[in-house]
Design an enzyme around this catalytic site. Structure first.
Site, PDB file in Angstrom:
ATOM      1  N   ARG A  61       0.817  -1.238   0.000  1.00  0.00           N
ATOM      2  CA  ARG A  61       0.000   0.000   0.000  1.00  0.00           C
ATOM      3  C   ARG A  61       0.845   1.279   0.000  1.00  0.00           C
ATOM      4  NH1 ARG A  61      -3.237  -2.891   3.854  1.00  0.00           N
ATOM      5  NH2 ARG A  61      -4.864  -3.975   2.683  1.00  0.00           N
ATOM      6  N   HIS A  72      -1.609  10.760 -27.410  1.00  0.00           N
ATOM      7  CA  HIS A  72      -1.859   9.407 -26.895  1.00  0.00           C
ATOM      8  C   HIS A  72      -2.577   8.570 -27.948  1.00  0.00           C
ATOM      9  CE1 HIS A  72      -1.531  10.559 -22.334  1.00  0.00           C
ATOM     10  NE2 HIS A  72      -0.383  10.537 -22.962  1.00  0.00           N
ATOM     11  N   HIS A 129       7.025   8.839 -27.147  1.00  0.00           N
ATOM     12  CA  HIS A 129       6.005   9.705 -26.549  1.00  0.00           C
ATOM     13  C   HIS A 129       6.183  11.165 -26.996  1.00  0.00           C
ATOM     14  CE1 HIS A 129       3.227  11.317 -23.617  1.00  0.00           C
ATOM     15  NE2 HIS A 129       4.190  12.037 -23.062  1.00  0.00           N
ATOM     16  N   LYS A 185       6.832  23.198 -13.705  1.00  0.00           N
ATOM     17  CA  LYS A 185       6.047  22.024 -13.322  1.00  0.00           C
ATOM     18  C   LYS A 185       5.766  22.020 -11.816  1.00  0.00           C
ATOM     19  CE  LYS A 185       4.734  17.488 -13.968  1.00  0.00           C
ATOM     20  NZ  LYS A 185       4.771  16.312 -14.785  1.00  0.00           N
ATOM     21  N   ARG A 219      -3.565  21.661 -13.683  1.00  0.00           N
ATOM     22  CA  ARG A 219      -2.533  20.681 -14.038  1.00  0.00           C
ATOM     23  C   ARG A 219      -2.829  20.053 -15.401  1.00  0.00           C
ATOM     24  NH1 ARG A 219       0.572  15.962 -10.530  1.00  0.00           N
ATOM     25  NH2 ARG A 219       1.695  15.143 -12.332  1.00  0.00           N
ATOM     26  N   LYS A 245       2.791  11.350 -10.956  1.00  0.00           N
ATOM     27  CA  LYS A 245       1.944  10.488 -11.797  1.00  0.00           C
ATOM     28  C   LYS A 245       2.707   9.198 -12.061  1.00  0.00           C
ATOM     29  CE  LYS A 245      -1.025  13.633 -14.358  1.00  0.00           C
ATOM     30  NZ  LYS A 245      -1.369  14.162 -15.692  1.00  0.00           N
ATOM     31  N   ASN A 279      -1.249  18.648 -20.225  1.00  0.00           N
ATOM     32  CA  ASN A 279      -1.617  17.636 -21.225  1.00  0.00           C
ATOM     33  C   ASN A 279      -1.748  18.240 -22.629  1.00  0.00           C
ATOM     34  OD1 ASN A 279      -1.790  15.710 -19.185  1.00  0.00           O
ATOM     35  ND2 ASN A 279      -3.890  16.313 -18.715  1.00  0.00           N
ATOM     36  N   GLU A 308      -4.799  17.020 -10.432  1.00  0.00           N
ATOM     37  CA  GLU A 308      -5.331  17.386 -11.746  1.00  0.00           C
ATOM     38  C   GLU A 308      -6.845  17.595 -11.743  1.00  0.00           C
ATOM     39  OE1 GLU A 308      -3.290  15.686 -15.243  1.00  0.00           O
ATOM     40  OE2 GLU A 308      -5.292  15.480 -16.124  1.00  0.00           O
ATOM     41  N   GLU A 311       8.502  17.921 -24.917  1.00  0.00           N
ATOM     42  CA  GLU A 311       7.878  18.292 -23.632  1.00  0.00           C
ATOM     43  C   GLU A 311       8.405  19.648 -23.158  1.00  0.00           C
ATOM     44  OE1 GLU A 311       5.393  16.854 -22.107  1.00  0.00           O
ATOM     45  OE2 GLU A 311       5.414  14.695 -22.534  1.00  0.00           O
ATOM     46  N   HIS A 320      -1.520  16.065 -25.640  1.00  0.00           N
ATOM     47  CA  HIS A 320      -1.479  14.672 -25.190  1.00  0.00           C
ATOM     48  C   HIS A 320      -2.705  13.858 -25.623  1.00  0.00           C
ATOM     49  CE1 HIS A 320       2.045  15.910 -23.050  1.00  0.00           C
ATOM     50  NE2 HIS A 320       2.180  14.755 -22.436  1.00  0.00           N
TER      51      HIS A 320
HETATM   52  N1  GLY Z   1       2.862  14.914 -17.602  1.00  0.00           N
HETATM   53  C1  GLY Z   1       1.737  15.640 -17.182  1.00  0.00           C
HETATM   54  C2  GLY Z   1       1.594  15.764 -15.717  1.00  0.00           C
HETATM   55  O1  GLY Z   1       2.481  15.380 -14.980  1.00  0.00           O
HETATM   56  O2  GLY Z   1       0.583  16.224 -15.251  1.00  0.00           O
END
Ligand code: GLY
Length: 361
Positions: A118, A249, A262, A224, A238, A140, A242, A234, A182, A245
């Site tokens: 956990r 994706h 990516h 960031k 946040r 993430k 994206n 998010e 990025e 993305h």
């Molecule tokens: N890569 C996007 C984020 O960390 O929110």
């Protein structure tokens, strides 16, 4: 060495940025819990960095596992191989997992750390530009599902991030360029000054100029850290990270994970987001030209893969994690450095736009 701070209350942590810092035991050791450490590397990074890291950690009972490289291996099966080592070695809850490598290893290792008993301590040592500027910061973690990218995961913040600039010197050119996608993203989201700096300094970055790389990693991590501190889970801003993305994706999934890196998919995705912003009437066509120019100078794609159809892209986009109550949220642009979130775009216009972008020879 510079030290930035991600302010998240009791989950706050430092990001260390410098050269050769991965070899400083005192820096790393203070963030390790317990005496048992598992280093999770991938086959590309293990050869360069694993032995030196084991030497740095000589005070600990240190095990290691090397994963196959690439997005195609970002699966639950790979996570299970980490659990196998942890169980076999009888690691208890007071152990530490260290991700050594790029974004794929960081995401997999972080997810294993989030789930094992956990949740155990986890440290990020990103060795690619993409991981240093984005994926190692913010907690993430997760893996792909055959039907969707990053669909299985957890938020689990690291105890620290050690971005050692010296690791970038051995980075393959294609990985460097993918990381720069990025980087460019941060300029487009809310840092126009940085976007223009990138336009002026791209050749230096491609030549691995140490001062430019470290300025870039610092600036991206500052951006960031600020965004994550304001919205860890998010629920709002946040999601601006994206940008490109949802389109990207879809590209990664349609081509098969790992066929497009990516960052390459995100580069094409950002162009699609910018062009759709123009079609939606919120962005000037000249801004798209500026974005394409910087991406082309970086050696990144600005167009989606030829074999993909608009229909396929649409279908994959509507399976995205950012769907809420059947509404898709997109990140669009009002200008360079002026991004915004919307689920109120014209859905028919999007379908038509995708047909034009993907199906017109
Ligand atoms: N890569 C996007 C984020 O960390 O929110």
């Amino acid at each position: 060495m510079k030290s930035l701070h991600v302010e998240l209350g009791e989950r706050s942590y430092p990001i260390y940025i410098g050269s050769g810092i991965v070899h400083q035991p005192d820096l790393l050791n203070q963030h390790i819990s317990g005496t048992n450490v598992l280093i999770v590397a991938d086959e590309n990074t293990a050869g360069h960095f694993l032995q030196p890291l084991l030497a740095t950690l000589s005070a600990f009972n240190c095990q290691h596992i090397t994963l196959p490289a690439g997005e195609a291996h970002k699966t639950l099966d790979t996570v299970s191989t980490i659990f196998d080592v942890l169980m076999r070695e009888r690691f208890d809850r007071n152990c530490t997992l260290i991700a050594l490598g790029g974004g794929v290893v960081g995401d997999i290792c972080g997810f294993a750390a989030a789930a094992y008993q956990r949740g155990v301590t986890f440290i990020q040592i990103p060795t690619t530009l993409l991981a240093q500027v984005d994926s190692s910061v913010g907690g993430k973690t997760g893996v792909n599902h055959p039907l969707g990218k990053n669909m299985i995961g957890a938020f689990h913040q690291p105890a620290c991030v050690i971005a050692d600039m010296s690791t970038l010197q051995t980075l393959p050119e294609r990985e460097l360029k993918a990381g720069l996608a990025e980087v460019i993203k941060y300029g487009l989201i809310d840092d126009a000054e940085f976007f223009h700096w990138l336009g002026d300094n791209m050749s230096g970055l491609l030549a691995l100029a140490a001062d430019k790389l470290s300025y870039t990693v610092n600036r991206c991590c500052e951006n960031k850290a600020r965004i994550v501190a304001a919205d860890e889970r998010e629920n709002g801003q946040r999601a601006l990270l994206n940008l490109g993305h949802t389109f990207g994706h879809a590209i990664e999934n349609a081509c098969g994970y790992g066929v497009w890196l990516h960052g390459e998919a995100i580069a094409a995705g950002m162009c699609l987001a910018a062009r759709f912003s123009v079609r939606s009437g919120c962005l000037q066509a000249d801004s798209v030209r500026q974005i394409e120019q910087v991406l082309i100078a970086t050696g990144l794609p600005t167009k989606p893969p030829e074999q993909m159809t608009g229909e396929q892209c649409h279908e994959l986009m509507y399976r995205d994690k950012k769907m809420r109550d059947n509404l898709l949220t997109l990140v669009l642009l009002n200008g360079i450095g002026e991004s915004f979130l919307t689920n109120k775009f014209d859905q028919n216009l999007l379908k038509d736009f995708l047909r034009t972008e993907f199906d017109t020879p």
